[in-house]
Motif scaffolding. Structure first.
Motif, PDB file in Angstrom:
ATOM      1  N   SER A  40       0.823  -1.209   0.000  1.00 43.86           N
ATOM      2  CA  SER A  40       0.000   0.000   0.000  1.00 43.86           C
ATOM      3  C   SER A  40       0.858   1.262   0.000  1.00 43.86           C
ATOM      4  O   SER A  40       0.526   2.240  -0.654  1.00 43.86           O
ATOM      5  CB  SER A  40      -0.981  -0.032   1.153  1.00 43.86           C
ATOM      6  N   LYS A  41       1.985   1.257   0.708  1.00 53.24           N
ATOM      7  CA  LYS A  41       2.880   2.418   0.698  1.00 53.24           C
ATOM      8  C   LYS A  41       3.470   2.611  -0.691  1.00 53.24           C
ATOM      9  O   LYS A  41       3.547   3.735  -1.192  1.00 53.24           O
ATOM     10  CB  LYS A  41       3.984   2.240   1.734  1.00 53.24           C
ATOM     11  N   ASN A  42       3.865   1.538  -1.320  1.00 52.42           N
ATOM     12  CA  ASN A  42       4.412   1.596  -2.678  1.00 52.42           C
ATOM     13  C   ASN A  42       3.370   2.126  -3.661  1.00 52.42           C
ATOM     14  O   ASN A  42       3.671   2.947  -4.529  1.00 52.42           O
ATOM     15  CB  ASN A  42       4.900   0.209  -3.092  1.00 52.42           C
ATOM     16  N   ILE A  43       2.141   1.699  -3.507  1.00 55.77           N
ATOM     17  CA  ILE A  43       1.054   2.156  -4.377  1.00 55.77           C
ATOM     18  C   ILE A  43       0.819   3.654  -4.183  1.00 55.77           C
ATOM     19  O   ILE A  43       0.663   4.395  -5.151  1.00 55.77           O
ATOM     20  CB  ILE A  43      -0.237   1.352  -4.097  1.00 55.77           C
ATOM     21  N   ASN A  44       0.818   4.121  -2.932  1.00 60.46           N
ATOM     22  CA  ASN A  44       0.625   5.545  -2.666  1.00 60.46           C
ATOM     23  C   ASN A  44       1.763   6.380  -3.248  1.00 60.46           C
ATOM     24  O   ASN A  44       1.540   7.470  -3.771  1.00 60.46           O
ATOM     25  CB  ASN A  44       0.493   5.813  -1.169  1.00 60.46           C
ATOM     26  N   TYR A  81      -7.256  25.716 -13.114  1.00 59.84           N
ATOM     27  CA  TYR A  81      -6.416  24.671 -13.698  1.00 59.84           C
ATOM     28  C   TYR A  81      -6.378  23.403 -12.847  1.00 59.84           C
ATOM     29  O   TYR A  81      -6.032  22.341 -13.336  1.00 59.84           O
ATOM     30  CB  TYR A  81      -5.002  25.192 -13.941  1.00 59.84           C
ATOM     31  N   LEU A  82      -6.718  23.526 -11.583  1.00 62.79           N
ATOM     32  CA  LEU A  82      -6.838  22.382 -10.676  1.00 62.79           C
ATOM     33  C   LEU A  82      -8.103  22.549  -9.851  1.00 62.79           C
ATOM     34  O   LEU A  82      -8.548  23.666  -9.602  1.00 62.79           O
ATOM     35  CB  LEU A  82      -5.639  22.297  -9.723  1.00 62.79           C
ATOM     36  N   ARG A  83      -8.674  21.418  -9.405  1.00 62.47           N
ATOM     37  CA  ARG A  83      -9.824  21.473  -8.497  1.00 62.47           C
ATOM     38  C   ARG A  83      -9.331  21.593  -7.057  1.00 62.47           C
ATOM     39  O   ARG A  83      -8.164  21.348  -6.769  1.00 62.47           O
ATOM     40  CB  ARG A  83     -10.659  20.206  -8.650  1.00 62.47           C
ATOM     41  N   ASN A  84     -10.230  21.956  -6.168  1.00 65.56           N
ATOM     42  CA  ASN A  84      -9.868  22.103  -4.749  1.00 65.56           C
ATOM     43  C   ASN A  84      -9.334  20.807  -4.156  1.00 65.56           C
ATOM     44  O   ASN A  84      -8.495  20.830  -3.255  1.00 65.56           O
ATOM     45  CB  ASN A  84     -11.070  22.576  -3.926  1.00 65.56           C
ATOM     46  N   ASP A  85      -9.826  19.667  -4.626  1.00 64.10           N
ATOM     47  CA  ASP A  85      -9.380  18.384  -4.082  1.00 64.10           C
ATOM     48  C   ASP A  85      -8.130  17.862  -4.784  1.00 64.10           C
ATOM     49  O   ASP A  85      -7.699  16.754  -4.530  1.00 64.10           O
ATOM     50  CB  ASP A  85     -10.511  17.353  -4.150  1.00 64.10           C
ATOM     51  N   GLU A  86      -7.517  18.653  -5.652  1.00 67.45           N
ATOM     52  CA  GLU A  86      -6.314  18.243  -6.377  1.00 67.45           C
ATOM     53  C   GLU A  86      -5.093  19.028  -5.913  1.00 67.45           C
ATOM     54  O   GLU A  86      -4.251  19.400  -6.716  1.00 67.45           O
ATOM     55  CB  GLU A  86      -6.502  18.457  -7.880  1.00 67.45           C
ATOM     56  N   THR A  87      -4.986  19.269  -4.636  1.00 65.18           N
ATOM     57  CA  THR A  87      -3.873  20.076  -4.155  1.00 65.18           C
ATOM     58  C   THR A  87      -2.814  19.259  -3.425  1.00 65.18           C
ATOM     59  O   THR A  87      -1.777  19.799  -3.062  1.00 65.18           O
ATOM     60  CB  THR A  87      -4.376  21.187  -3.228  1.00 65.18           C
ATOM     61  N   ALA A  88      -3.049  17.981  -3.200  1.00 63.88           N
ATOM     62  CA  ALA A  88      -2.089  17.133  -2.491  1.00 63.88           C
ATOM     63  C   ALA A  88      -2.107  15.734  -3.083  1.00 63.88           C
ATOM     64  O   ALA A  88      -3.077  15.317  -3.719  1.00 63.88           O
ATOM     65  CB  ALA A  88      -2.422  17.072  -1.005  1.00 63.88           C
ATOM     66  N   CYS A  89      -1.018  15.015  -2.862  1.00 66.12           N
ATOM     67  CA  CYS A  89      -0.908  13.627  -3.325  1.00 66.12           C
ATOM     68  C   CYS A  89      -1.909  12.737  -2.584  1.00 66.12           C
ATOM     69  O   CYS A  89      -2.372  13.092  -1.499  1.00 66.12           O
ATOM     70  CB  CYS A  89       0.493  13.110  -3.059  1.00 66.12           C
ATOM     71  N   PRO A  90      -2.213  11.561  -3.137  1.00 61.26           N
ATOM     72  CA  PRO A  90      -3.111  10.633  -2.443  1.00 61.26           C
ATOM     73  C   PRO A  90      -2.595  10.213  -1.067  1.00 61.26           C
ATOM     74  O   PRO A  90      -3.379   9.910  -0.187  1.00 61.26           O
ATOM     75  CB  PRO A  90      -3.173   9.426  -3.382  1.00 61.26           C
ATOM     76  N   ASN A  91      -1.260  10.217  -0.873  1.00 58.39           N
ATOM     77  CA  ASN A  91      -0.728   9.835   0.432  1.00 58.39           C
ATOM     78  C   ASN A  91      -0.617  11.024   1.386  1.00 58.39           C
ATOM     79  O   ASN A  91      -0.086  10.906   2.474  1.00 58.39           O
ATOM     80  CB  ASN A  91       0.628   9.150   0.283  1.00 58.39           C
ATOM     81  N   GLY A  92      -1.116  12.213   0.975  1.00 54.03           N
ATOM     82  CA  GLY A  92      -1.166  13.373   1.850  1.00 54.03           C
ATOM     83  C   GLY A  92      -0.014  14.344   1.694  1.00 54.03           C
ATOM     84  O   GLY A  92      -0.038  15.426   2.273  1.00 54.03           O
TER      85      GLY A  92
END
Length: 107
Positions: A40-44, A81-92
């Motif tokens: 899961s860490k590798n996937i993130n 150019y980005l949405r509000n929920d597109e400001t960080a990686c999936p792992n935070g």
């Protein structure tokens, strides 16, 4: 006339057979679950790399449209150019944009 009742052969699983099947399934689960958790860490991390590349593409689109690099991720959100929920990686992990338009991960 007497009828003789003949019992059909009723086959099924015995309790021991069912316990063996449950034991085998349990062993397989004990083997599989830790391997999935390790991955899961590798996937993130791979998800963060892909997300960073996507944001880098949006930075280039911003530069082409407005003839300058954005100062921050917030500016890209504000300009659409980005949405509000597109400001960080999936792992935070957070992303930042350098003066040269290079997107990097803030550690």
């Amino acid at each position: 006339m007497k009828r003789k009742l003949v019992r059909q052969n009723e086959s099924g699983f015995t309790l021991i057979e069912m316990m063996i099947v449950l034991l085998v399934i349990s062993v397989l689960l004990f083997i599989a679950i830790p391997n999935v958790a390790k991955q899961s860490k590798n996937i993130n991390n791979k998800g963060c790399t892909a997300f960073k590349h996507m944001v880098q593409g949006q930075v280039q689109a911003y530069r082409i449209d407005l003839k300058k690099y954005p100062a921050s991720i917030a500016e890209m959100v504000q300009d659409g150019y980005l949405r509000n929920d597109e400001t960080a990686c999936p792992n935070g992990e957070q992303l930042k944009i350098g003066e040269d338009g290079e997107v990097s991960v803030v550690q």
